[in-house]
Design a protein around this motif. Sequence first.
Motif, PDB file in Angstrom:
ATOM      1  N   HIS A   3      44.952  22.845  29.422  1.00 60.72           N
ATOM      2  CA  HIS A   3      45.477  24.018  30.119  1.00 60.72           C
ATOM      3  C   HIS A   3      46.611  24.625  29.319  1.00 60.72           C
ATOM      4  O   HIS A   3      47.491  23.922  28.812  1.00 60.72           O
ATOM      5  CB  HIS A   3      45.968  23.606  31.504  1.00 60.72           C
ATOM      6  CG  HIS A   3      46.683  24.708  32.223  1.00 60.72           C
ATOM      7  ND1 HIS A   3      46.041  25.853  32.659  1.00 60.72           N
ATOM      8  CD2 HIS A   3      48.007  24.835  32.553  1.00 60.72           C
ATOM      9  CE1 HIS A   3      46.935  26.645  33.246  1.00 60.72           C
ATOM     10  NE2 HIS A   3      48.123  26.052  33.202  1.00 60.72           N
ATOM     11  N   ASN A   6      50.689  30.086  31.316  1.00 65.92           N
ATOM     12  CA  ASN A   6      50.806  31.539  31.198  1.00 65.92           C
ATOM     13  C   ASN A   6      49.528  32.216  30.715  1.00 65.92           C
ATOM     14  O   ASN A   6      49.499  33.440  30.586  1.00 65.92           O
ATOM     15  CB  ASN A   6      51.970  31.950  30.283  1.00 65.92           C
ATOM     16  CG  ASN A   6      53.299  31.470  30.800  1.00 65.92           C
ATOM     17  OD1 ASN A   6      53.505  31.370  32.003  1.00 65.92           O
ATOM     18  ND2 ASN A   6      54.212  31.138  29.896  1.00 65.92           N
ATOM     19  N   THR A   8      45.795  33.082  31.737  1.00 65.49           N
ATOM     20  CA  THR A   8      44.922  33.109  32.909  1.00 65.49           C
ATOM     21  C   THR A   8      43.628  33.842  32.571  1.00 65.49           C
ATOM     22  O   THR A   8      43.549  34.579  31.587  1.00 65.49           O
ATOM     23  CB  THR A   8      45.605  33.809  34.098  1.00 65.49           C
ATOM     24  OG1 THR A   8      45.854  35.178  33.751  1.00 65.49           O
ATOM     25  CG2 THR A   8      46.910  33.130  34.453  1.00 65.49           C
ATOM     26  N   GLU A   9      42.643  33.650  33.434  1.00 64.02           N
ATOM     27  CA  GLU A   9      41.347  34.288  33.240  1.00 64.02           C
ATOM     28  C   GLU A   9      40.954  35.011  34.525  1.00 64.02           C
ATOM     29  O   GLU A   9      41.080  34.464  35.621  1.00 64.02           O
ATOM     30  CB  GLU A   9      40.290  33.239  32.889  1.00 64.02           C
ATOM     31  CG  GLU A   9      38.927  33.825  32.545  1.00 64.02           C
ATOM     32  CD  GLU A   9      37.921  32.748  32.201  1.00 64.02           C
ATOM     33  OE1 GLU A   9      36.767  33.095  31.887  1.00 64.02           O
ATOM     34  OE2 GLU A   9      38.294  31.545  32.263  1.00 64.02           O
ATOM     35  N   ARG A  10      40.513  36.252  34.378  1.00 59.44           N
ATOM     36  CA  ARG A  10      40.107  37.043  35.539  1.00 59.44           C
ATOM     37  C   ARG A  10      38.822  37.788  35.184  1.00 59.44           C
ATOM     38  O   ARG A  10      38.813  38.563  34.209  1.00 59.44           O
ATOM     39  CB  ARG A  10      41.205  38.027  35.912  1.00 59.44           C
ATOM     40  CG  ARG A  10      40.936  38.800  37.211  1.00 59.44           C
ATOM     41  CD  ARG A  10      41.945  39.915  37.398  1.00 59.44           C
ATOM     42  NE  ARG A  10      43.320  39.412  37.322  1.00 59.44           N
ATOM     43  CZ  ARG A  10      44.381  40.196  37.130  1.00 59.44           C
ATOM     44  NH1 ARG A  10      44.203  41.501  36.963  1.00 59.44           N
ATOM     45  NH2 ARG A  10      45.589  39.683  37.076  1.00 59.44           N
ATOM     46  N   PHE A  14      40.598  37.181  29.475  1.00 60.44           N
ATOM     47  CA  PHE A  14      41.842  36.414  29.444  1.00 60.44           C
ATOM     48  C   PHE A  14      43.052  37.345  29.510  1.00 60.44           C
ATOM     49  O   PHE A  14      43.042  38.456  28.950  1.00 60.44           O
ATOM     50  CB  PHE A  14      41.908  35.558  28.181  1.00 60.44           C
ATOM     51  CG  PHE A  14      41.004  34.359  28.218  1.00 60.44           C
ATOM     52  CD1 PHE A  14      41.432  33.175  28.810  1.00 60.44           C
ATOM     53  CD2 PHE A  14      39.725  34.417  27.692  1.00 60.44           C
ATOM     54  CE1 PHE A  14      40.600  32.073  28.867  1.00 60.44           C
ATOM     55  CE2 PHE A  14      38.880  33.319  27.739  1.00 60.44           C
ATOM     56  CZ  PHE A  14      39.325  32.142  28.332  1.00 60.44           C
ATOM     57  N   TYR A  15      44.094  36.842  30.204  1.00 61.82           N
ATOM     58  CA  TYR A  15      45.335  37.597  30.381  1.00 61.82           C
ATOM     59  C   TYR A  15      46.532  36.691  30.102  1.00 61.82           C
ATOM     60  O   TYR A  15      46.472  35.472  30.317  1.00 61.82           O
ATOM     61  CB  TYR A  15      45.467  38.122  31.816  1.00 61.82           C
ATOM     62  CG  TYR A  15      44.500  39.223  32.173  1.00 61.82           C
ATOM     63  CD1 TYR A  15      44.904  40.560  32.154  1.00 61.82           C
ATOM     64  CD2 TYR A  15      43.185  38.926  32.540  1.00 61.82           C
ATOM     65  CE1 TYR A  15      44.014  41.572  32.500  1.00 61.82           C
ATOM     66  CE2 TYR A  15      42.294  39.931  32.877  1.00 61.82           C
ATOM     67  CZ  TYR A  15      42.717  41.253  32.857  1.00 61.82           C
ATOM     68  OH  TYR A  15      41.848  42.250  33.188  1.00 61.82           O
ATOM     69  N   ARG A  17      50.062  36.033  31.643  1.00 61.09           N
ATOM     70  CA  ARG A  17      50.810  36.284  32.873  1.00 61.09           C
ATOM     71  C   ARG A  17      52.076  35.441  32.843  1.00 61.09           C
ATOM     72  O   ARG A  17      52.021  34.210  32.877  1.00 61.09           O
ATOM     73  CB  ARG A  17      49.978  35.937  34.109  1.00 61.09           C
ATOM     74  CG  ARG A  17      50.639  36.366  35.427  1.00 61.09           C
ATOM     75  CD  ARG A  17      49.723  36.053  36.616  1.00 61.09           C
ATOM     76  NE  ARG A  17      50.223  36.649  37.843  1.00 61.09           N
ATOM     77  CZ  ARG A  17      51.142  36.074  38.634  1.00 61.09           C
ATOM     78  NH1 ARG A  17      51.649  34.890  38.313  1.00 61.09           N
ATOM     79  NH2 ARG A  17      51.548  36.693  39.734  1.00 61.09           N
ATOM     80  N   HIS A  32      56.954  39.831  37.313  1.00 63.71           N
ATOM     81  CA  HIS A  32      55.924  39.241  36.463  1.00 63.71           C
ATOM     82  C   HIS A  32      55.464  40.260  35.414  1.00 63.71           C
ATOM     83  O   HIS A  32      55.469  41.467  35.659  1.00 63.71           O
ATOM     84  CB  HIS A  32      54.717  38.785  37.289  1.00 63.71           C
ATOM     85  CG  HIS A  32      54.969  37.556  38.103  1.00 63.71           C
ATOM     86  ND1 HIS A  32      55.614  37.617  39.335  1.00 63.71           N
ATOM     87  CD2 HIS A  32      54.689  36.239  37.882  1.00 63.71           C
ATOM     88  CE1 HIS A  32      55.711  36.396  39.827  1.00 63.71           C
ATOM     89  NE2 HIS A  32      55.150  35.542  38.974  1.00 63.71           N
ATOM     90  N   VAL A  34      52.093  41.061  33.134  1.00 66.20           N
ATOM     91  CA  VAL A  34      50.663  40.765  32.967  1.00 66.20           C
ATOM     92  C   VAL A  34      50.124  41.654  31.852  1.00 66.20           C
ATOM     93  O   VAL A  34      50.254  42.883  31.913  1.00 66.20           O
ATOM     94  CB  VAL A  34      49.873  41.008  34.262  1.00 66.20           C
ATOM     95  CG1 VAL A  34      48.385  40.684  34.037  1.00 66.20           C
ATOM     96  CG2 VAL A  34      50.437  40.158  35.400  1.00 66.20           C
ATOM     97  N   ARG A  42      37.968  32.181  24.410  1.00 62.98           N
ATOM     98  CA  ARG A  42      39.239  31.457  24.519  1.00 62.98           C
ATOM     99  C   ARG A  42      39.930  31.304  23.166  1.00 62.98           C
ATOM    100  O   ARG A  42      41.155  31.405  23.064  1.00 62.98           O
ATOM    101  CB  ARG A  42      38.997  30.080  25.152  1.00 62.98           C
ATOM    102  CG  ARG A  42      40.290  29.310  25.403  1.00 62.98           C
ATOM    103  CD  ARG A  42      40.044  27.974  26.075  1.00 62.98           C
ATOM    104  NE  ARG A  42      41.283  27.250  26.252  1.00 62.98           N
ATOM    105  CZ  ARG A  42      42.126  27.404  27.258  1.00 62.98           C
ATOM    106  NH1 ARG A  42      41.853  28.280  28.199  1.00 62.98           N
ATOM    107  NH2 ARG A  42      43.240  26.696  27.344  1.00 62.98           N
TER     108      ARG A  42
END
Length: 588
Positions: A3, A6, A8-10, A14-15, A17, A32, A34, A42
Motif C-alpha cells: 500500500h 496518499n 488512491t484509485e477511483r 490513480f489519484y 490525495r 485536502h 486531490v 500502477r
Amino acid sequence: MAHQPNLTERNGTFYLRMRVPLDVVEAVGRTHIVVSLRTKERRVALARFRLEQARVERQFEAARRQATETATLRRSLASGRLEKLAPGEIEGLALRWFEHAVQRVARTSRETLETRFADWDAILQELKTEGTVLTSPDPEDYEPTVHRTVDQLLLAAGAPPEPIRGRIQRRVRRPQIDQSTAQYQQLATLVRRGLIALNRDRAAQITGEANEIGTGRLQASDALGVAEHRRTLDELIGAFVADPGRGSRTGKTNADYGMVFLALREVIGGDTEVHRFTRDHARRVRELFRALPPNATKRFPGKALVVAAEIAVEKGLPPLNTQTVNSHLTKMATLFNWAVREEWIAKNPATGLLIEENAKTVREPFSPAQLKSIFSAPLYTGCQNDEAGYAKPGPLRPRRARFWVPLLSLFHGMRLNEVCQLRVGDIVERDGMPVVLVRSADAGQRVKSKAGTRIVPLHPEAVACGFLDFVADARQRGSERLFPELKQDARGYFSDAFQKWFARFLDGRGITQRGVSFHSFRHGWTDRLREADVPEDRRRALGGWADTGVDAGYGRGFPTKMLAEDIGKVKYPGVDLKFLHVRSVVNT
C-alpha cells in the motif's frame, strides 16, 4: 502489492490525495489536495505520484514560508524600527497592499457602474484631479495623500500607533515610525506608483478604455516596478549560463552544472522565486547528492533524482564520493554567488555546506611493490593483445595507449587526460631536447587551468623505452593523435574510458587499497621531485600548478635544460624497467 499512502484509485484511475497540514489549511484554502495522475497503470502512477507529491509538498512549504515571513515582518514592525527591514521586505509590503487595493477598487468600481444615477462627469473630474496631484513634480502636492496611505498600510501591517496625548480622541491615527528613514521613503515611492496606476485604471474604466479592473490585467509587480526580486530559479539558471563574463567552460563542467540545476529544480521547483531559496533548501540538495549513486541519470534514465536516490538506498548502491558531492555543492554556491553579485538576492544561502573529507579517502602514491606489480603485468612482459587479452600471458608486446599512458604519467607526472589527448604535434624539440607540449591547441584538447599549459622535457627512461620511435611511426602514418583508439566522450574528455579500464586493471593486479588510482602516479612523481631537492617553483612549472609567488607573472619561465635536468632526477628505487628498453623489445 504494498500500500502506498496518499495514492488512491477511483474508477480505475490513480489519484494523489493528501491531507493539507493544519498549519497551512487557512493559507491553502482547503483541507485536502486531490490530483489525477492520468493513468490506470500502477507502475506509471507511482512514478508520477512521487513528482506530484514533491510538488504539493513544495506548495505547503511555500505557504509556511509566507506565514513565517509575515510573522517576522509583523514582529519587526511592532518594534517601530522600519530600518530593520530589507529592501525586499519593503517591496513585499507594497505588493501585498497593492493587490488588496486592486480588489477593493474593483468592488467599488462595480458598485459605481451598477448605480444608474451616478454623476459620471463629476467622478471622472475627481479622478483627474487626484491624478494631477499624484503626478505633480512638487512633493508638497502628493506627499500628504501618499503618506496617509503609507501610514494606514503600516498600521494594518502591525506597526505601533503613536500614543494619543490630551483629550482629542478622534484624530487620525499615525504609526510610530521614523519617516526620514530610507525604508519609509522607498515604501512611499512604491505606494505613489501604485496610487497612480489605480487612478489611471479606474478613470480608463469610466471612459470605456479598459476592461474591468481586478481581472489580472493590472499586475502588481509591473505597476510598482519591483519585478526583479520575483525572478525564478529557471530565470536565474538561464541568465547564469548565458553570462559571457563567466568565460568558457568544458563539457564536463557544463554537465556537472546540469546535475546541480536538475537537483535544484527538483527540490524547490524551477518556478520558485529565487529570493525564497533558503538554507534548508540548500541542505536538502546536499542530502540528495549524498544519497545519489554515481551516474544516476544513466543508471535510472527518465527517473527523477529523488526516485533514483530512493532506489539506490533500497538496493544498497554506493553513493557519490565526498569529493564529487563537494564539487556539486561548490557549483551550487557559485550559482548563488552570481545571483548576489547581480543583486538578485541579498546573501548566498548555499555557502559553507562542504563535507569534511575522511582522511582515508585521500589519494596515495603507489608503493614500490605496487609499481612492480603494475609493470610486470602481461601488458608489459607479453600478452595475447592489448584489448580483451591484455591480462593473459602471450607472445605479443603491443605498444599503444594502455602501454604508454601509465609510463608517461609515471615519469612526467602528467594528468590522465593530458596524456590521453596528446597529438603527434605535441612532441617537439626545444633547445635541442625532446619535450611534450601540454596545451589546448584545438577544440579537442583542454588543460585544467592556465598553469596547466606547460613544456615538459621527456624523461630519459621514456626515450630509452622507444617513445620517440613510437611518435615517429605515428607521424609517418599521418596520424594526428598519438592514441587514436581512445575516443572522446560527450563531455569532451579522452580519459573517461581509460580511467575505468585502469581501475579494473589495478583490481586484477590485486591493488585494491583505498585512495589508490591512476592519479597515484602524479602523487608519486611529486614525491620523487621533492626527494631530489627540486625547488618548489620548478616543481610547479613541471606539474602545471599555479605559482602563488609575487614574481610568478614575470619573465619567460625556466630554461628547458634546467627542467630536463629536474625531470631526469625522477627515479623509482627498486623498479627496474630496462626490459622495456627498445633494444630489449621483441618486435611485434
